[in-house]
Scaffold this motif. Structure first.
Motif, PDB file in Angstrom:
ATOM      1  N   ASN A   1       0.832  -1.198   0.000  1.00 35.57           N
ATOM      2  CA  ASN A   1       0.000   0.000   0.000  1.00 35.57           C
ATOM      3  C   ASN A   1       0.873   1.257   0.000  1.00 35.57           C
ATOM      4  O   ASN A   1       2.105   1.187   0.091  1.00 35.57           O
ATOM      5  CB  ASN A   1      -0.965  -0.001   1.185  1.00 35.57           C
ATOM      6  N   ARG A   2       0.236   2.409  -0.106  1.00 37.94           N
ATOM      7  CA  ARG A   2       0.966   3.666  -0.226  1.00 37.94           C
ATOM      8  C   ARG A   2       1.810   3.972   1.002  1.00 37.94           C
ATOM      9  O   ARG A   2       2.929   4.475   0.880  1.00 37.94           O
ATOM     10  CB  ARG A   2      -0.010   4.819  -0.490  1.00 37.94           C
ATOM     11  N   ASP A   3       1.313   3.689   2.195  1.00 41.73           N
ATOM     12  CA  ASP A   3       2.086   3.971   3.402  1.00 41.73           C
ATOM     13  C   ASP A   3       3.386   3.172   3.430  1.00 41.73           C
ATOM     14  O   ASP A   3       4.437   3.677   3.829  1.00 41.73           O
ATOM     15  CB  ASP A   3       1.253   3.670   4.653  1.00 41.73           C
TER      16      ASP A   3
ATOM     17  N   SER B   1       0.151  -3.546 -19.333  1.00 39.81           N
ATOM     18  CA  SER B   1      -0.907  -2.787 -18.662  1.00 39.81           C
ATOM     19  C   SER B   1      -0.766  -2.925 -17.152  1.00 39.81           C
ATOM     20  O   SER B   1      -0.231  -3.916 -16.649  1.00 39.81           O
ATOM     21  CB  SER B   1      -2.279  -3.293 -19.117  1.00 39.81           C
ATOM     22  N   GLY B   2      -1.248  -1.926 -16.431  1.00 41.53           N
ATOM     23  CA  GLY B   2      -1.304  -1.994 -14.975  1.00 41.53           C
ATOM     24  C   GLY B   2      -2.694  -2.314 -14.472  1.00 41.53           C
ATOM     25  O   GLY B   2      -2.943  -2.281 -13.264  1.00 41.53           O
ATOM     26  N   ALA B   3      -3.610  -2.646 -15.386  1.00 39.81           N
ATOM     27  CA  ALA B   3      -4.994  -2.903 -14.992  1.00 39.81           C
ATOM     28  C   ALA B   3      -5.112  -4.138 -14.111  1.00 39.81           C
ATOM     29  O   ALA B   3      -5.955  -4.193 -13.207  1.00 39.81           O
ATOM     30  CB  ALA B   3      -5.878  -3.053 -16.232  1.00 39.81           C
TER      31      ALA B   3
ATOM     32  N   MET C   1      -2.965  -5.219 -11.931  1.00 38.13           N
ATOM     33  CA  MET C   1      -2.544  -4.835 -10.590  1.00 38.13           C
ATOM     34  C   MET C   1      -3.684  -4.158  -9.849  1.00 38.13           C
ATOM     35  O   MET C   1      -3.942  -4.435  -8.670  1.00 38.13           O
ATOM     36  CB  MET C   1      -1.348  -3.874 -10.727  1.00 38.13           C
ATOM     37  N   ILE C   2      -4.391  -3.275 -10.544  1.00 43.21           N
ATOM     38  CA  ILE C   2      -5.530  -2.583  -9.940  1.00 43.21           C
ATOM     39  C   ILE C   2      -6.638  -3.573  -9.599  1.00 43.21           C
ATOM     40  O   ILE C   2      -7.249  -3.511  -8.523  1.00 43.21           O
ATOM     41  CB  ILE C   2      -6.045  -1.482 -10.888  1.00 43.21           C
ATOM     42  N   ARG C   3      -6.905  -4.502 -10.498  1.00 44.48           N
ATOM     43  CA  ARG C   3      -7.966  -5.488 -10.267  1.00 44.48           C
ATOM     44  C   ARG C   3      -7.694  -6.300  -9.003  1.00 44.48           C
ATOM     45  O   ARG C   3      -8.576  -6.459  -8.148  1.00 44.48           O
ATOM     46  CB  ARG C   3      -8.065  -6.422 -11.474  1.00 44.48           C
ATOM     47  N   ARG C   4      -6.484  -6.802  -8.882  1.00 45.15           N
ATOM     48  CA  ARG C   4      -6.155  -7.645  -7.727  1.00 45.15           C
ATOM     49  C   ARG C   4      -6.179  -6.845  -6.425  1.00 45.15           C
ATOM     50  O   ARG C   4      -6.644  -7.344  -5.389  1.00 45.15           O
ATOM     51  CB  ARG C   4      -4.796  -8.311  -7.954  1.00 45.15           C
ATOM     52  N   ALA C   5      -5.689  -5.605  -6.473  1.00 45.51           N
ATOM     53  CA  ALA C   5      -5.724  -4.766  -5.271  1.00 45.51           C
ATOM     54  C   ALA C   5      -7.162  -4.455  -4.878  1.00 45.51           C
ATOM     55  O   ALA C   5      -7.509  -4.464  -3.684  1.00 45.51           O
ATOM     56  CB  ALA C   5      -4.947  -3.475  -5.527  1.00 45.51           C
ATOM     57  N   LEU C   6      -8.010  -4.174  -5.851  1.00 48.08           N
ATOM     58  CA  LEU C   6      -9.414  -3.857  -5.588  1.00 48.08           C
ATOM     59  C   LEU C   6     -10.121  -5.026  -4.921  1.00 48.08           C
ATOM     60  O   LEU C   6     -10.822  -4.867  -3.906  1.00 48.08           O
ATOM     61  CB  LEU C   6     -10.117  -3.499  -6.903  1.00 48.08           C
ATOM     62  N   LEU C   7      -9.934  -6.230  -5.456  1.00 43.31           N
ATOM     63  CA  LEU C   7     -10.628  -7.397  -4.914  1.00 43.31           C
ATOM     64  C   LEU C   7     -10.115  -7.752  -3.522  1.00 43.31           C
ATOM     65  O   LEU C   7     -10.896  -8.097  -2.632  1.00 43.31           O
ATOM     66  CB  LEU C   7     -10.465  -8.587  -5.861  1.00 43.31           C
ATOM     67  N   ARG C   8      -8.808  -7.650  -3.330  1.00 37.49           N
ATOM     68  CA  ARG C   8      -8.261  -7.971  -2.004  1.00 37.49           C
ATOM     69  C   ARG C   8      -8.748  -6.964  -0.960  1.00 37.49           C
ATOM     70  O   ARG C   8      -9.061  -7.334   0.176  1.00 37.49           O
ATOM     71  CB  ARG C   8      -6.738  -7.999  -2.061  1.00 37.49           C
TER      72      ARG C   8
ATOM     73  N   PRO D   1      -0.620   1.930  -5.093  1.00 36.16           N
ATOM     74  CA  PRO D   1      -0.004   3.229  -5.424  1.00 36.16           C
ATOM     75  C   PRO D   1       0.897   3.212  -6.652  1.00 36.16           C
ATOM     76  O   PRO D   1       1.244   4.260  -7.174  1.00 36.16           O
ATOM     77  CB  PRO D   1       0.811   3.549  -4.162  1.00 36.16           C
ATOM     78  N   LEU D   2       1.294   2.042  -7.130  1.00 34.89           N
ATOM     79  CA  LEU D   2       2.279   1.964  -8.210  1.00 34.89           C
ATOM     80  C   LEU D   2       1.665   1.559  -9.546  1.00 34.89           C
ATOM     81  O   LEU D   2       2.356   1.046 -10.420  1.00 34.89           O
ATOM     82  CB  LEU D   2       3.381   0.953  -7.818  1.00 34.89           C
ATOM     83  N   HIS D   3       0.353   1.815  -9.728  1.00 33.23           N
ATOM     84  CA  HIS D   3      -0.295   1.368 -10.970  1.00 33.23           C
ATOM     85  C   HIS D   3       0.143   2.161 -12.194  1.00 33.23           C
ATOM     86  O   HIS D   3       0.042   1.693 -13.324  1.00 33.23           O
ATOM     87  CB  HIS D   3      -1.822   1.409 -10.833  1.00 33.23           C
TER      88      HIS D   3
END
Length: 774
Positions: free
Chosen positions: A58-60, A391-393, A395-402, A422-424
């Protein structure tokens, strides 16, 4: 092992901590596995392994990691806490998270990072040398001016005292960050140039004719120093500028409200969506089996062909995109000369239980790196499905579901995706588009419903995190109760329609595909029998009797009389007109011949009457057949001897190709097995393998900067014809990421099959900068 090194830290982990690390970093368990903790440290510090791990932080955690890189050898938990102005306990917890992921370790009270990660984050922070080092070459007057600008009382101070006081002033990162935040835009832009250009710039560079020199303005506030005619930005200023970019360095996890949804409604919606997607994939592949999906010259299914499929199969455009990508990625759809057709794996998938079919598709979707319904545009051109793209999509998908686990509202998670992922790499509304695509695709697959992760989705994430040996089978077993078997039923109605519920069998799909046209799809599909489709079936070798018999078997009710009349009427007319191959001869009774001759739509065939029942045409047989059918006739084709030609409608299947294809997933040890090996042989002294092979030694002589773990991977790939990922620098200095299958080592070159270029390529071994499992 070096004292305080990453390898020594790993060797000191207890079994539980080591197991956790190996589970969360599964790429290091791919054969050939690390031999000892030194190679484990090298694998964990590899570029691709670090990238995979960073996708889940995560970003922190990223901010704390960058702060550690900024402080360098002096990074401690209290020091990072002071820099970020947060409690030590917060930093300690985040450092523990990074340690658990193999992205940091502690030694003698300092926090350390893997070498490549430290270099990457240091470059993002920017800056040059510490001010104490820079000051040695700075005129005392310039030091006095800089210190005075920062509020230091400089009266009577000599150079050593000025240097110490200036270093003390710049060490107050929060105060310097406030000065940076107040800089005018042009001056801030110049600071960023100095910060990311190794902190050095020549005096006078970038002076604007319309205003003052930004370098001198930076010096006037004590942020830049002139060294031998050059401007240099001290490292402390770069750290403060990095800090100024963040309104609140650490925010903690966003507060996400729980979703408000009825469990029964969520379950019903998810089951219906999953069944619809399974039907869509089956329908698409059944269609491709009888008529290959058209491919563009450079590969992929273009928008015109996708539009045709959407109309022909009565599917939404985004569903067509999703099914093409998923079917291809799951190994169910392959490319042959005639287009895209089902592979040999499709039949087994089609016959499997619904839970297994869904599990195979959804695990494929979860691992995809792009969003099928939101494919990036490369340049000004679309890269059509199912061609792979960067694509970074994913990465976003997996982060969203988790992040949505435990009943959190998906919409709320999506609004905070920049914290969870944060790194998408997307800017502005681009990340919103990828979140929307992930939500839409998740809804289509039954993973999301009513703004919440469904039970199926919860099981998917659990399996992904547990990392079992066979994730598809594991997920199948977990979701089997959620996918009750729904037998296929066909109801034939007197309005010449058939209502099909459940998953159509191969026989049902083939029969209705030949003799009817689909009008609607959903929980039940509606097919309409028309004269054109019945004629189409007769052209393909069906007879009226065989059609009626097969329909009677499929239906639990007697055949409707209108359907029997339709089939009989079309069969009676079918073959009255015959087109014999010669180029071309049309035979029919006198009345029909006269009707053909007087049909205006057939004038282009240039028909000439040779006898009362015979016509000739200068056009080929297929074109004459097409024109006659379009005019409402039901001709059959004959060869030169008068034998009826039955249209060949064999099933298409992608054959096993001799060209190299992407390798199957490599063998991977379980976390427990690898942990046991490492603990039993921490130095890798008794384990055999590629590390001692002749291939390893030859590669090591040609490339001195690859680690032993990377050389072992490359040697294993060469010896066993396996795929690896490499970062390669060509003779022009350009870097590319390639997936290759090494074939032969000759001289200083590695002959390989390159999946990116889809052909043979030679790679200079010395120019390979990193190696990772494919």
């Amino acid at each position: 092992m070096e004292t305080g090194s990453f390898a020594e830290y790993l060797a000191g982990l207890d079994k539980a901590a080591l197991l956790h690390l190996l589970r969360i970093r599964p790429d290091v368990r791919v054969e050939p596995v690390p031999r000892g903790f030194a190679q484990l440290a090298e694998r964990l510090g590899g570029t691709d392994s670090l990238v995979s791990a960073l996708r889940m932080v995560n970003r922190d955690c990223v901010v704390v990691g960058q702060a550690v890189a900024a402080l360098g050898p002096a990074a401690t938990v209290p020091g990072v806490a002071r820099l970020l102005d947060v409690p030590e306990a917060t930093v300690r917890n985040l450092v523990a998270d990074l340690r658990g992921r193999g992205l940091a370790w502690t030694a003698s009270g300092t926090v350390r990072l893997p070498e490549r990660l430290a270099a990457h984050w240091s470059a993002e922070v920017g800056g040059g040398r510490p001010v104490a080092t820079v000051a040695r070459s700075v005129l005392v007057e310039d030091l006095r001016a800089a210190a005075g600008a920062l509020g230091v009382d400089v009266d009577g101070l000599r150079k050593p005292e000025l240097t110490a006081r200036l270093a003390q002033a710049l060490a107050d990162a929060s105060t310097v960050a406030k000065i940076v935040a107040r800089l005018p835009k042009p001056v801030r832009a110049r600071l960023d140039q100095l910060r990311h250009g190794s902190g050095v710039d020549y005096a006078g560079y970038g002076v604007s004719r319309a205003g003052a020199d930004p370098n001198r303005l930076l010096a006037a506030v004590g942020l830049a120093l002139r060294v031998n005619g050059r401007w240099e930005l001290p490292q402390e200023v770069a750290v403060a500028a990095w800090l100024a970019e963040r309104e609140a360095p650490l925010t903690g996890a966003p507060d996400m409200p729980p979703a408000v949804a009825a469990p029964t409604e969520v379950l019903a919606t998810a089951q219906a969506a999953a069944q619809d997607t399974l039907r869509a994939v089956t329908t698409l592949l059944d269609e491709a089996r009888s008529a290959p999906i058209g491919a563009l010259k450079k590969g992929g299914v273009g928008p015109r062909e996708r539009s045709r499929l959407a109309t022909r199969l009565a599917l939404p455009a985004d569903v067509v995109l999703l099914t093409i990508d998923l079917a291809h990625a799951a190994g169910l759809l392959g490319l042959v000369d005639s287009g895209y057709v089902p592979t040999s794996a499709y039949s087994a998938w089609r016959d499997a239980e619904p839970s297994h079919r869904w599990a195979a598709l959804v695990t494929t979707w979860f691992e995809l790196e792009h969003a099928p319904t939101s494919r990036e545009i490369q340049g000004d051109k679309e890269l059509p499905p199912p061609l792979p793209l960067t694509s970074g999509a994913g990465m976003i998908r997996r982060a969203l579901l988790r992040a949505a686990r435990g009943g959190r509202a998906v919409d709320a998670v999506g609004k905070h995706i920049d914290w969870f992922c944060p790194l998408h790499g997307y800017e502005g509304t681009q990340s919103d588009e990828k979140v929307a695509a992930a939500v839409r695709e998740g809804q289509l697959l039954g993973v999301l419903a009513a703004d919440v992760l469904t039970d199926c989705g919860e099981h998917l994430i659990s399996v992904a995190d547990d990392d079992p040996a066979d994730p598809v089978q594991d997920l199948t077993d977990r979701v089997a109760p959620l996918f009750p078997e729904r037998p296929c039923t066909v109801v034939l109605q007197s309005d010449l329609t058939a209502v099909v519920s459940g998953q159509p069998t191969v026989a049902v799909s083939r029969l209705l595909g030949d003799s009817a046209v689909c009008e609607t799809r959903g929980t039940a599909s509606v097919w309409r029998f028309t004269p054109e489709r019945i004629r189409h079936a007769l052209d393909g070798g069906w007879t009226a009797d065989s059609l009626l018999a097969e329909l009677a078997v499929l239906s639990a009710r007697p055949l409707p009389q209108p359907l029997e009349y339709l089939i009989a009427d079309v069969a009676r007319k079918h073959g009255l007109v015959r087109v014999r191959g010669m180029r071309s001869c049309v035979l029919a009774d006198e009345a029909t011949v006269t009707e053909i001759l007087h049909t205006r739509g057939l004038t282009k065939l240039q028909l000439a009457q040779l006898a009362p029942t015979v016509l000739s045409s200068p056009y080929e047989l297929d074109e004459v057949l097409t024109k006659l059918r379009a005019a409402g006739f039901a001709p059959v084709a004959e060869d030169t001897q008068g034998a009826v030609i039955v249209e060949d409608r064999h099933d298409h299947e992608a054959p096993v190709t001799t060209r190299p294809t992407r390798a199957a997933v490599r063998a991977r040890l379980s976390a427990a097995d690898l942990a046991g090996q490492l603990l039993a042989d921490p130095h890798g002294e008794t384990a055999g393998g590629t590390g001692a092979s002749d291939t390893f030694q030859r590669l090591a002589a040609l490339n001195t900067h690859l680690t032993d773990a990377e050389l072992a991977l490359l040697a294993d790939a060469l010896d066993h014809q396996r795929d690896v990922l490499i970062i390669y620098r060509d003779k022009n200095g350009s870097r590319t990421r390639r997936e290759i299958r090494p074939r032969e080592l000759y001289g200083r070159w590695l002959e390989s099959w390159c999946h990116l270029r889809n052909g043979e390529r030679d790679f200079t071994v010395a120019n390979i900068e990193s190696v990772a499992p494919a």
